[in-house]
Write a protein that holds these residues in place. Sequence first.
Motif, mmCIF file in Angstrom:
data_model
loop_
_atom_site.group_PDB
_atom_site.id
_atom_site.type_symbol
_atom_site.label_atom_id
_atom_site.label_comp_id
_atom_site.label_asym_id
_atom_site.label_seq_id
_atom_site.Cartn_x
_atom_site.Cartn_y
_atom_site.Cartn_z
ATOM 1 N N UNK A 1 0.773 -1.240 0.000
ATOM 2 C CA UNK A 1 0.000 0.000 0.000
ATOM 3 C C UNK A 1 0.798 1.279 0.000
ATOM 4 N N UNK A 2 2.032 1.241 0.508
ATOM 5 C CA UNK A 2 2.858 2.448 0.607
ATOM 6 C C UNK A 2 4.139 2.248 -0.194
ATOM 7 N N UNK A 3 4.374 3.143 -1.113
ATOM 8 C CA UNK A 3 5.508 3.000 -2.022
ATOM 9 C C UNK A 3 6.824 3.425 -1.387
ATOM 10 N N UNK A 4 7.892 2.766 -1.815
ATOM 11 C CA UNK A 4 9.264 3.207 -1.602
ATOM 12 C C UNK A 4 9.990 2.856 -2.890
ATOM 13 N N UNK A 5 10.765 3.786 -3.388
ATOM 14 C CA UNK A 5 11.428 3.594 -4.679
ATOM 15 C C UNK A 5 12.938 3.601 -4.503
ATOM 16 N N UNK A 6 13.601 2.706 -5.205
ATOM 17 C CA UNK A 6 15.053 2.569 -5.153
ATOM 18 C C UNK A 6 15.607 2.937 -6.521
ATOM 19 N N UNK A 7 16.598 3.815 -6.544
ATOM 20 C CA UNK A 7 17.212 4.246 -7.789
ATOM 21 C C UNK A 7 18.663 3.786 -7.796
ATOM 22 N N UNK A 8 19.023 3.016 -8.810
ATOM 23 C CA UNK A 8 20.377 2.479 -8.922
ATOM 24 C C UNK A 8 21.268 3.457 -9.677
ATOM 25 N N UNK A 9 22.459 3.694 -9.139
ATOM 26 C CA UNK A 9 23.450 4.520 -9.825
ATOM 27 C C UNK A 9 24.798 3.800 -9.787
ATOM 28 N N UNK A 10 25.775 4.342 -10.499
ATOM 29 C CA UNK A 10 27.115 3.740 -10.510
ATOM 30 C C UNK A 10 27.793 3.838 -9.156
ATOM 31 N N UNK A 11 27.368 4.796 -8.327
ATOM 32 C CA UNK A 11 28.027 5.040 -7.044
ATOM 33 C C UNK A 11 27.194 4.572 -5.855
ATOM 34 N N UNK A 12 26.131 3.832 -6.107
ATOM 35 C CA UNK A 12 25.301 3.357 -5.015
ATOM 36 C C UNK A 12 23.835 3.590 -5.294
ATOM 37 N N UNK A 13 23.029 3.474 -4.257
ATOM 38 C CA UNK A 13 21.574 3.511 -4.392
ATOM 39 C C UNK A 13 20.984 4.733 -3.708
ATOM 40 N N UNK A 14 19.868 5.201 -4.263
ATOM 41 C CA UNK A 14 19.091 6.272 -3.650
ATOM 42 C C UNK A 14 17.720 5.696 -3.304
ATOM 43 N N UNK A 15 17.293 5.858 -2.066
ATOM 44 C CA UNK A 15 15.978 5.393 -1.628
ATOM 45 C C UNK A 15 15.064 6.593 -1.432
ATOM 46 N N UNK A 16 13.871 6.514 -2.019
ATOM 47 C CA UNK A 16 12.885 7.585 -1.864
ATOM 48 C C UNK A 16 11.712 7.049 -1.050
ATOM 49 N N UNK A 17 11.515 7.604 0.152
ATOM 50 C CA UNK A 17 10.482 7.194 1.110
ATOM 51 C C UNK A 17 10.762 5.801 1.678
ATOM 52 N N UNK A 18 10.052 5.460 2.760
ATOM 53 C CA UNK A 18 10.301 4.177 3.404
ATOM 54 C C UNK A 18 9.055 3.484 3.916
ATOM 55 N N UNK A 19 7.961 4.261 4.103
ATOM 56 C CA UNK A 19 6.739 3.650 4.610
ATOM 57 C C UNK A 19 6.614 3.770 6.117
ATOM 58 N N UNK A 20 5.691 2.985 6.696
ATOM 59 C CA UNK A 20 5.469 3.018 8.137
ATOM 60 C C UNK A 20 6.630 2.332 8.864
ATOM 61 N N UNK A 21 6.722 2.565 10.153
ATOM 62 C CA UNK A 21 7.849 2.042 10.923
ATOM 63 C C UNK A 21 7.938 0.527 10.833
ATOM 64 N N UNK A 22 6.779 -0.140 10.833
ATOM 65 C CA UNK A 22 6.757 -1.602 10.791
ATOM 66 C C UNK A 22 7.231 -2.161 9.449
ATOM 67 N N UNK A 23 7.382 -1.300 8.441
ATOM 68 C CA UNK A 23 7.777 -1.759 7.106
ATOM 69 C C UNK A 23 9.284 -1.877 6.928
ATOM 70 N N UNK A 24 10.063 -1.452 7.915
ATOM 71 C CA UNK A 24 11.526 -1.482 7.757
ATOM 72 C C UNK A 24 12.032 -2.855 7.319
ATOM 73 N N UNK A 25 11.659 -3.965 7.988
ATOM 74 C CA UNK A 25 12.175 -5.273 7.554
ATOM 75 C C UNK A 25 11.758 -5.632 6.124
ATOM 76 N N UNK A 26 10.537 -5.298 5.742
ATOM 77 C CA UNK A 26 10.055 -5.622 4.399
ATOM 78 C C UNK A 26 10.830 -4.858 3.336
ATOM 79 N N UNK A 27 11.078 -3.572 3.584
ATOM 80 C CA UNK A 27 11.841 -2.768 2.622
ATOM 81 C C UNK A 27 13.267 -3.294 2.514
ATOM 82 N N UNK A 28 13.861 -3.635 3.639
ATOM 83 C CA UNK A 28 15.228 -4.139 3.607
ATOM 84 C C UNK A 28 15.314 -5.495 2.902
#
Length: 281
Positions: free
Chosen positions: A45-72
């Motif tokens: 239900x809540x988006x988080x977007x990951x952008x890949x670059x040559x120097x690493x990743x950019x994460x946009x948003x993360x969701x609710x606190x309980x979503x940390x394990x799912x995002x990881x």
Amino acid sequence: MRRLLLCAAAFLGIGASPSDIPAEWARPTRPFHVVGPIYYVGTEGIAAYLVQTRAGLVLIDGGIEEAVPAVERSIAELGFRLKDVKLILATHAHYDHVAAIAGLKRDTGAAFLSSPGDRRAYETGTPPSETNYGVIRFPAVKVDRVVADGRPVTLGGVSLTPVFTYGHTPGCTSWSLRVTDVEKPLDVLVLCSITVAGNKLVGNKGYPGIVGDYRRTFAKLRRVRADVVLPGHSDTTDVIGRARRRDVGEANAFVDPALLPRLVDEAETAFNATLKKEQGQ
């Protein structure tokens, strides 16, 4: 709106139970490629977007606190390491989109960037705007750098441009980037919410400039071109459904240049109706 009010009540302890929180906010879903270097790593239900670059990743948003394990887990499932996340960006300082950021920042070691308008909210965990559902706090997170409207944030050859679209919060920020997908250039906009969603428009002591900010945002977004619009709530533009259609052969499922103007029109119409109601017209 009723579900939003119930969610607020649940977190504030004023008459609703945690079971009233939409289950899809915490429900894991498989990560998937969106377009170009962009991946979806949020919950159902809540988006988080990951952008890949040559120097690493950019994460946009993360969701609710309980979503940390799912995002990881989603980041790992895509074959990336948590320590590869170098920057964390956000759209706006509301619990459902950024309560996970403190945990994700801790676990990745990434720098967190914010607009000036929402910086205080992030660092106190308290949004200032008066709403009809009260105040929903979230874990405070230190801001490592403040961004400027229209000045790109660049990592590994990928530039993400903050587009200040204030209104939903005092620092609401959309993120624009140009990507190449199947040898085709696409303008992508990670859109901060432009809905009223319970904000008090008349006499808002916590956010006195809210009406003017909404109006400026609607006008500003009408000048923005976006081939792909990625929202904070996945169902706003059927992000997950578009991925499924793409996977079964609809190559341009995410491409819809008419979508942003339509969303702006709908949001402005609803805003005007809410404002007139509050003004007693």
